[in-house]
Design an enzyme around this catalytic site. Structure first.
Site, PDB file in Angstrom:
ATOM      1  N   HIS A   1      28.777  21.579  28.342  1.00 35.14           N
ATOM      2  CA  HIS A   1      29.650  21.343  27.195  1.00 35.14           C
ATOM      3  C   HIS A   1      30.711  20.341  27.588  1.00 35.14           C
ATOM      4  O   HIS A   1      31.182  20.341  28.723  1.00 35.14           O
ATOM      5  CB  HIS A   1      30.304  22.658  26.742  1.00 35.14           C
ATOM      6  CG  HIS A   1      30.782  22.588  25.338  1.00 35.14           C
ATOM      7  ND1 HIS A   1      31.982  22.028  25.003  1.00 35.14           N
ATOM      8  CD2 HIS A   1      30.189  22.948  24.175  1.00 35.14           C
ATOM      9  CE1 HIS A   1      32.124  22.072  23.691  1.00 35.14           C
ATOM     10  NE2 HIS A   1      31.046  22.613  23.161  1.00 35.14           N
TER      11      HIS A   1
ATOM     12  N   ASP B   1      24.692  27.388  21.766  1.00 32.15           N
ATOM     13  CA  ASP B   1      23.324  27.238  21.261  1.00 32.15           C
ATOM     14  C   ASP B   1      22.277  27.938  22.113  1.00 32.15           C
ATOM     15  O   ASP B   1      21.117  28.006  21.724  1.00 32.15           O
ATOM     16  CB  ASP B   1      22.963  25.748  21.156  1.00 32.15           C
ATOM     17  CG  ASP B   1      23.696  25.086  20.008  1.00 32.15           C
ATOM     18  OD1 ASP B   1      23.938  25.779  19.009  1.00 32.15           O
ATOM     19  OD2 ASP B   1      24.027  23.902  20.128  1.00 32.15           O
TER      20      ASP B   1
HETATM   21  N1  CMC Z   1      20.966  19.762  31.966  1.00 33.92           N
HETATM   22  C1  CMC Z   1      21.005  19.048  33.120  1.00 33.92           C
HETATM   23  N2  CMC Z   1      22.038  18.274  33.503  1.00 33.92           N
HETATM   24  C2  CMC Z   1      23.087  18.208  32.689  1.00 33.92           C
HETATM   25  C3  CMC Z   1      23.134  18.919  31.461  1.00 33.92           C
HETATM   26  C4  CMC Z   1      22.014  19.720  31.114  1.00 33.92           C
HETATM   27  N3  CMC Z   1      22.016  20.411  29.966  1.00 33.92           N
HETATM   28  N4  CMC Z   1      24.301  18.666  30.817  1.00 33.92           N
HETATM   29  C5  CMC Z   1      24.971  17.826  31.617  1.00 33.92           C
HETATM   30  N5  CMC Z   1      24.248  17.551  32.747  1.00 33.92           N
HETATM   31  C6  CMC Z   1      24.686  16.722  33.889  1.00 33.92           C
HETATM   32  C7  CMC Z   1      24.618  15.241  33.552  1.00 33.92           C
HETATM   33  O1  CMC Z   1      23.375  14.677  33.900  1.00 33.92           O
HETATM   34  C8  CMC Z   1      25.759  14.711  34.394  1.00 33.92           C
HETATM   35  O2  CMC Z   1      25.331  14.664  35.737  1.00 33.92           O
HETATM   36  P1  CMC Z   1      25.887  13.499  36.728  1.00 33.92           P
HETATM   37  O3  CMC Z   1      27.371  13.730  36.828  1.00 33.92           O
HETATM   38  O4  CMC Z   1      25.150  13.721  38.018  1.00 33.92           O
HETATM   39  O5  CMC Z   1      25.543  12.190  36.083  1.00 33.92           O
HETATM   40  C9  CMC Z   1      26.823  15.814  34.325  1.00 33.92           C
HETATM   41  O6  CMC Z   1      26.066  17.023  34.104  1.00 33.92           O
HETATM   42  C10 CMC Z   1      27.832  15.621  33.206  1.00 33.92           C
HETATM   43  O7  CMC Z   1      27.108  15.471  31.963  1.00 33.92           O
HETATM   44  P2  CMC Z   1      27.555  14.531  30.782  1.00 33.92           P
HETATM   45  O8  CMC Z   1      26.357  14.221  29.948  1.00 33.92           O
HETATM   46  O9  CMC Z   1      28.349  13.374  31.316  1.00 33.92           O
HETATM   47  O10 CMC Z   1      28.550  15.493  29.999  1.00 33.92           O
HETATM   48  P3  CMC Z   1      29.034  15.320  28.526  1.00 33.92           P
HETATM   49  O11 CMC Z   1      30.324  16.046  28.415  1.00 33.92           O
HETATM   50  O12 CMC Z   1      29.006  13.888  28.114  1.00 33.92           O
HETATM   51  O13 CMC Z   1      27.891  16.074  27.674  1.00 33.92           O
HETATM   52  C11 CMC Z   1      26.613  17.740  26.590  1.00 33.92           C
HETATM   53  C12 CMC Z   1      28.000  17.361  27.181  1.00 33.92           C
HETATM   54  C13 CMC Z   1      26.770  19.052  25.827  1.00 33.92           C
HETATM   55  C14 CMC Z   1      26.167  16.653  25.604  1.00 33.92           C
HETATM   56  C15 CMC Z   1      25.600  17.890  27.742  1.00 33.92           C
HETATM   57  O14 CMC Z   1      25.995  18.924  28.605  1.00 33.92           O
HETATM   58  C16 CMC Z   1      24.177  18.137  27.235  1.00 33.92           C
HETATM   59  O15 CMC Z   1      23.444  17.188  26.948  1.00 33.92           O
HETATM   60  N6  CMC Z   1      23.762  19.456  27.103  1.00 33.92           N
HETATM   61  C17 CMC Z   1      22.457  19.766  26.527  1.00 33.92           C
HETATM   62  C18 CMC Z   1      22.522  19.675  25.005  1.00 33.92           C
HETATM   63  C19 CMC Z   1      23.271  20.837  24.385  1.00 33.92           C
HETATM   64  O16 CMC Z   1      23.057  21.992  24.745  1.00 33.92           O
HETATM   65  N7  CMC Z   1      24.149  20.507  23.409  1.00 33.92           N
HETATM   66  C20 CMC Z   1      24.879  21.514  22.660  1.00 33.92           C
HETATM   67  C21 CMC Z   1      26.356  21.447  22.916  1.00 33.92           C
HETATM   68  S1  CMC Z   1      27.221  22.928  22.344  1.00 33.92           S
HETATM   69  C22 CMC Z   1      27.049  22.876  20.623  1.00 33.92           C
HETATM   70  C23 CMC Z   1      27.944  21.879  20.010  1.00 33.92           C
HETATM   71  O17 CMC Z   1      29.153  22.120  19.940  1.00 33.92           O
HETATM   72  O18 CMC Z   1      27.425  20.848  19.569  1.00 33.92           O
END
Ligand code: CMC
Length: 424
Positions: free
Chosen positions: A302, A359
């Site tokens: 998140h 989720d």
């Molecule tokens: N599985 C594997 N690796 C992950 C995941 C995941 N679900 N989420 C983040 N990472 C890794 C990412 O690759 C990155 O690694 P590194 O630092 O080595 O490059 C690190 O963790 C930080 O991730 P980010 O994408 O920069 O983080 P963000 O804050 O931009 O993204 C997120 C947040 C929710 C989009 C992301 O965690 C994600 O894609 N999760 C899966 C989709 C999901 O479950 N979304 C629902 C969010 S909750 C409902 C809502 O409010 O919408």
């Protein structure tokens, strides 16, 4: 200026006021930054950018706190009805008995959707994704309620709260080849939705109170989440003075993405795929850690919660309770629990502070309630509607200026036009 931040650029120093929120959150007010320094800030994904001051929802991602208008999510999910929470978000206070009755009655007066809107709906293909249909139908409301019929913001708020659940059920009915159900205003908000989804003209349908209570809880947990992608979209579109319908329709589209609300559908599809593949969770944990695999553990991570998502805790317990009460043994629940435990003990997930989000378990409950997978994100949208409305209303009441970020241009510098037959 009582507290300020100092910025050095070359041999000059500039001071900017520090703003403190009611929960001691700190922000540097850079409204005059460009005028004074000629610089802008750049913050891709707005990770450190506060777009507004808001009095609706407080969350502390480090401590796992979520409150609507000061009330904890745990207490609201346990004790309140969804319509009470909707009233709280939209109007700022919990309703009195009279206010609640007036709000509920106003909604019941508007649950029927214009039959001409249904003709538009009938043009969608039977397998259309319900999120695309819902956003189009909500946008179409802006064409139905124009001119003399447009009414006040208050009336449009009530219309949306009343009609969105009715329209949301149409996609499911169509996918089943069944006639749509009209609302039954003798039922409460959640029971009415379930009745429109599942009642058939050939049999009596009794709403199961366990199912209605679970739906009530899920909607409350999704009702607002401050300046996330879809809410920011609603505020941004609304800041151009576009209608409430146009703004909410844009929010529904933003929510549909798999990184946002669309994740709840993707979680169940992922758990199903793991089950079909023999249930080896370690293989999927390894894939999620491999940046070249293109696979992410859906329902994990998140932007703001870095210890736990308080909604996920409540939903996990609710999933156990609902499945037990309905006597359902869903094999993907076991896979979900295994994935969660493996990830929480894995250095990759621990180092990046990746935890189950709202989720991860919600789809398991929706499925137990009989909601089809491609409707999961629609359920999220129905829950989030009062939050979007409250944020839109606040944006308007605060007379916020039109949203218009700047950029740092990195393209070609000025060059002369070359005639087509002279180009290399
Ligand atoms: N599985 C594997 N690796 C992950 C995941 C995941 N679900 N989420 C983040 N990472 C890794 C990412 O690759 C990155 O690694 P590194 O630092 O080595 O490059 C690190 O963790 C930080 O991730 P980010 O994408 O920069 O983080 P963000 O804050 O931009 O993204 C997120 C947040 C929710 C989009 C992301 O965690 C994600 O894609 N999760 C899966 C989709 C999901 O479950 N979304 C629902 C969010 S909750 C409902 C809502 O409010 O919408």
């Amino acid at each position: 200026m009582s507290e300020f931040a100092e910025l050095s650029l070359g041999d000059k120093k500039y001071q900017f006021p520090v703003i403190t929120g009611s929960e001691d959150e700190k922000a540097i007010d850079i409204a005059k930054l460009r005028d004074e320094t000629g610089h802008i800030t750049i913050d891709s994904g707005y990770k450190n950018t506060g777009a507004t001051k808001s009095a609706i929802t407080f969350l502390d991602g480090e401590l796992g706190i979520l409150r609507y208008r000061g009330y904890s999510i745990e207490e609201l999910a346990e004790k309140a009805s969804f319509l009470e929470v909707a009233y709280l978000l939209i109007y700022g206070e919990l309703p009195t008995t009279t206010q609640y009755a007036e709000f509920e009655n106003a909604i019941k007066t508007h649950t029927i959707v214009n039959e001409d809107m249904r003709k538009i709906f009938e043009g969608f293909p039977v397998n259309a994704h319900p999120m695309g249909v819902l956003s189009a139908m909500v946008c179409a409301m802006s064409a139905f309620y124009t001119g003399d019929k447009s009414g006040s913001d208050e009336l449009n708020i009530i219309r949306l709260m009343a009609k969105m659940p009715s329209m949301a059920t149409w996609s499911y009915k169509k996918s089943q080849g069944h006639p749509v159900n009209y609302p039954n205003n003798s039922l409460d908000y959640c029971s009415n939705f379930l009745n429109m989804m599942f009642a058939l003209p050939v049999a009596t349908y009794q709403v199961n109170p366990v199912v209605a209570a679970a739906l009530n809880k899920l909607l409350i947990l999704h009702a607002d989440h401050e300046q996330n992608c879809s809410t920011s979209t609603v505020r941004l579109v609304g800041s151009s003075h576009a209608s409430l319908y146009a703004s909410i329709s844009a929010g529904i589209n933003a929510l549909s993405g798999p990184l946002h609300g669309g994740a709840n559908q993707e979680v169940i599809e992922m758990l199903e795929a793991i089950k079909e593949d023999g249930g080896d969770t370690s293989k999927y944990i390894a894939m999620a850690k491999d940046k070249n695999s293109g696979f992410r553990l859906m329902g994990f991570g998140h932007r703001v919660y870095k210890n736990f998502d308080p909604r996920a805790r409540i939903i996990k317990k609710a999933a156990d309770d609902v499945l037990a009460a309905l006597g359902i043994n869903d094999p993907v629940l076991k896979i979900a629990a295994e994935l969660e435990s493996a990830a929480l003990n894995d250095e990759y997930f621990v180092a990046r502070k990746l935890y189950p989000n709202v989720d991860f378990y919600s789809g398991i409950i929706y499925r137990a309630l009989g909601i089809p997978t491609d409707m999961f994100t629609v359920m999220f949208a129905i829950g989030r509607l009062p939050g979007w409305i409250a944020q839109w209303k606040e944006m308007k009441a605060n007379k916020e200026p039109i949203g218009r970020p700047r950029q740092v241009y990195v393209g070609a510098t000025e060059r002369a036009y070359v005639a087509i037959n002279e180009r290399a």
